[in-house]
Design an enzyme around this catalytic site. Structure first.
Site, short mmCIF file in Angstrom:
data_model
loop_
_atom_site.label_atom_id
_atom_site.label_comp_id
_atom_site.label_asym_id
_atom_site.label_seq_id
_atom_site.Cartn_x
_atom_site.Cartn_y
_atom_site.Cartn_z
CG HIS A 111 9.97 -52.75 -52.65
ND1 HIS A 111 8.85 -51.95 -52.71
CD2 HIS A 111 9.78 -53.59 -51.60
CE1 HIS A 111 8.02 -52.30 -51.75
NE2 HIS A 111 8.57 -53.29 -51.06
CB CYS A 159 8.02 -48.42 -51.88
SG CYS A 159 9.43 -48.47 -53.01
#
Length: 172
Positions: free
Chosen positions: A46, A116
């Site tokens: 992430h 993301c």
């Protein structure tokens, strides 16, 4: 009041696999990878942009923010210095609001093509004129080109990652 000056821009990188990506990639994908920058069975990376004292990221509910390292993920596994920006916080907030209402609405989230990392890359370019490292942005297509990646894609398409934070549009 509008801020003036030069502000540092950082890329926070989190390894949700806690090192399992490195250990299992050869077995699962037929090649050794240092990390997998999206969900792949047990593996996920992430990313988020940190600027103006906040961490910003895109998840299945839209663009979120928190204090740096303030998600349940804790401290990032690595921090990439992206340089500096002259964009003041007020202008940046307007830019994020525009993105949250268009390109990066929660319903636009896609684990492989619009995630993301896509958000971090676009925001980094807006702030600094530079992209995030290609070893992050190129890896989804590299993994999906393997037999294992192609086989798991239907399952992985249904996964949405949400590490917490506050939605910048105030919606949940």
């Amino acid at each position: 009041m509008e801020q003036t000056g030069s502000f540092p821009v950082k890329l926070y990188v989190y390894d949700l696999s806690r090192g399992m990506a490195r250990q299992l990639s050869s077995l699962m994908l037929g090649k050794q990878l240092d990390g997998i920058w999206f969900v792949c069975c047990l593996c996920y990376r992430h990313t988020a942009i940190v600027v103006h004292g906040k961490e910003y990221f895109f998840v299945g509910e839209g663009i979120n923010s928190c204090s740096p390292g303030g998600t349940p993920l804790g401290e990032p596994d690595s921090i990439v210095d992206l340089g500096f920006t002259e964009v003041p916080a007020e202008i940046f907030t307007e830019y994020l609001t525009s993105l949250a209402e268009s390109t990066f609405r929660g319903d636009k989230y896609n684990l492989f093509e619009h995630n993301c990392n896509t958000f971090s890359n676009e925001v980094a370019q807006f702030l600094t004129g530079k992209k995030i490292p290609s070893y992050i942005t190129d890896l989804p297509s590299e993994v999906l080109s393997t037999p294992f990646g192609r086989a798991l894609r239907p399952l992985l398409d249904s996964i949405v990652i949400n590490p917490g934070g506050s939605n910048i549009t105030g919606q949940r």
